[in-house]
Every structure is written in C-alpha cells, then in structure tokens.
Enzyme design. Sequence first.
Site, PDB file in Angstrom:
ATOM      1  N   ASP A   7       0.875  -1.163   0.000  1.00 47.03           N
ATOM      2  CA  ASP A   7       0.000   0.000   0.000  1.00 47.03           C
ATOM      3  C   ASP A   7       0.919   1.221   0.000  1.00 47.03           C
ATOM      4  OD1 ASP A   7      -2.464   1.500   0.339  1.00 47.03           O
ATOM      5  OD2 ASP A   7      -1.856   1.799   2.421  1.00 47.03           O
ATOM      6  N   ASP A   9       0.047   5.064   1.049  1.00 48.79           N
ATOM      7  CA  ASP A   9      -0.085   5.992   2.172  1.00 48.79           C
ATOM      8  C   ASP A   9      -0.113   5.252   3.496  1.00 48.79           C
ATOM      9  OD1 ASP A   9      -0.257   8.006   0.252  1.00 48.79           O
ATOM     10  OD2 ASP A   9      -2.443   7.910   0.189  1.00 48.79           O
ATOM     11  N   ASP A  15       0.842   9.461   5.853  1.00 49.49           N
ATOM     12  CA  ASP A  15      -0.539   9.576   5.415  1.00 49.49           C
ATOM     13  C   ASP A  15      -1.108  10.898   5.927  1.00 49.49           C
ATOM     14  OD1 ASP A  15      -2.968   8.947   4.291  1.00 49.49           O
ATOM     15  OD2 ASP A  15      -3.341   7.192   5.522  1.00 49.49           O
ATOM     16  N   ASN A  51      -5.692   2.705  -3.087  1.00 46.85           N
ATOM     17  CA  ASN A  51      -6.951   3.414  -3.304  1.00 46.85           C
ATOM     18  C   ASN A  51      -6.622   4.899  -3.395  1.00 46.85           C
ATOM     19  OD1 ASN A  51      -8.424   1.056  -3.015  1.00 46.85           O
ATOM     20  ND2 ASN A  51      -9.212   1.548  -0.982  1.00 46.85           N
ATOM     21  N   GLN A  52      -7.134   5.553  -4.416  1.00 47.95           N
ATOM     22  CA  GLN A  52      -6.905   6.997  -4.569  1.00 47.95           C
ATOM     23  C   GLN A  52      -8.219   7.693  -4.880  1.00 47.95           C
ATOM     24  OE1 GLN A  52      -4.157   8.846  -3.945  1.00 47.95           O
ATOM     25  NE2 GLN A  52      -3.253   6.975  -3.136  1.00 47.95           N
ATOM     26  N   CYS A  89      -6.808   2.438  -7.670  1.00 55.26           N
ATOM     27  CA  CYS A  89      -8.259   2.514  -7.814  1.00 55.26           C
ATOM     28  C   CYS A  89      -8.619   3.990  -7.724  1.00 55.26           C
ATOM     29  CB  CYS A  89      -8.981   1.742  -6.716  1.00 55.26           C
ATOM     30  SG  CYS A  89     -10.776   2.061  -6.738  1.00 55.26           S
ATOM     31  N   HIS A  91     -11.659   5.255  -7.893  1.00 54.73           N
ATOM     32  CA  HIS A  91     -13.085   5.398  -7.579  1.00 54.73           C
ATOM     33  C   HIS A  91     -13.320   5.846  -6.141  1.00 54.73           C
ATOM     34  CE1 HIS A  91     -12.778   2.276 -10.795  1.00 54.73           C
ATOM     35  NE2 HIS A  91     -13.526   3.195 -11.371  1.00 54.73           N
ATOM     36  N   ASP A 126      -1.615  -0.779   6.002  1.00 56.09           N
ATOM     37  CA  ASP A 126      -1.832  -0.209   7.333  1.00 56.09           C
ATOM     38  C   ASP A 126      -3.310  -0.128   7.700  1.00 56.09           C
ATOM     39  OD1 ASP A 126      -2.325   1.888   5.456  1.00 56.09           O
ATOM     40  OD2 ASP A 126      -1.991   3.380   7.030  1.00 56.09           O
ATOM     41  N   ARG A 129      -8.837  -2.671   5.248  1.00 58.97           N
ATOM     42  CA  ARG A 129      -9.218  -2.935   3.858  1.00 58.97           C
ATOM     43  C   ARG A 129      -8.037  -3.446   3.037  1.00 58.97           C
ATOM     44  NH1 ARG A 129     -10.209   2.693   4.244  1.00 58.97           N
ATOM     45  NH2 ARG A 129      -8.452   3.855   3.435  1.00 58.97           N
TER      46      ARG A 129
END
Length: 179
Positions: A7, A9, A15, A51-52, A89, A91, A126, A129
């Site tokens: 991952d 962030d 983060d 994930n973004q 991602c 979305h 971290d 998900r």
Amino acid sequence: MKLAILDRDGVINHDSEHYIKSPEEWLALPGSLEAIARLSRAGWRVVVASNQSGLARGLFTMETLNAIHAKMRKEAAAAGGSIDAVFVCPHGPDEGCGCRKPEPGLFLDIGRRYDTDLRDVPVAGDSLRDLQAASAAGCSPWLVLTGNGRKTWDKGDLPAGTQVVEDLATAVDAWLQET
C-alpha cells in the site's frame, strides 16, 4: 519471480486525513525507501496498490497523481530501489467497483499482469481494507503499525494469518529471511 505488494499511504509515505494532494505533500516514512531498495537488490519486484479516491473527489488530477508517483519512484531509485508498477483505484467509496480495497480487484489485476499466482505473495498495508483485499486475493497480509496501522491493530478482527510488524523495514527483513 518474487513479488511484494505495498500500500502507499501509511506504508511507504506519511498519510494525511486530508489526502496526499501534491508531490510536496508526499514524504517518505523513515526506512521505507531503503526497505524497497533491499527488496530490489534481492531481485524482488515491488508493486504499489493504492486506493486513490481523491481523484473521484476532485482533490487532485491524474496528472498530479502521476507527479506524486514520479517523486516516489525517483526517491526510491535514489535509495537504490525500484518500484515496478503502481496500480490505483480511482473510484470513490460509494461507486461499488471491484478494484477498491477491500475488494481484491487491484491484486487480481496485478496477478494477471505479472502472470503469477498470488498465493503467499506478501502485502504490506496499514488498514483493514488492505489486509482484507490481500486475503481475498490469496496473498499473505502484513499489517504495518505505521500510518493507520496502530488503529487497525487496536480494532482487531484482522484476517486469519495476518502478520503484524512495526514498519515496512521490519516486514522486508522477515520476507528476505524467508527466501
């Protein structure tokens, strides 16, 4: 081929609850780039899966996200490492896509692109998900206690087999010892 999925962030860089919206806001966590370099020197391929949703929220553009990732790759290279690919991602959380973690879509796409079985591929994340997506894809989930890791650890209910380590450097130490 040895493959590690990270991952972004909270694992590689600091983060922010306000999102990382510019290259200037992207700041590597201590030891993370050196850990990536150790994997690279040992012949591992390092892939980022992130994930973004800031894209969907209009907080930054794809051009800005590419600039953030260019900085990340440049700093990893300066430390002697290589990030082979970045899977994102774009979305929002309510769009119901299959690529947004905790869904396994990003990981399954990585497996297809690298033509490799994901069974036991280590994934450092971290958040719950991250770990759920890794587990659903057959990967080996590793919780790092940086970023949101301590909050994730405190909440409990981690996927079966999740390894818990202080940071990415500690995870990489363990991965390299296993090979």
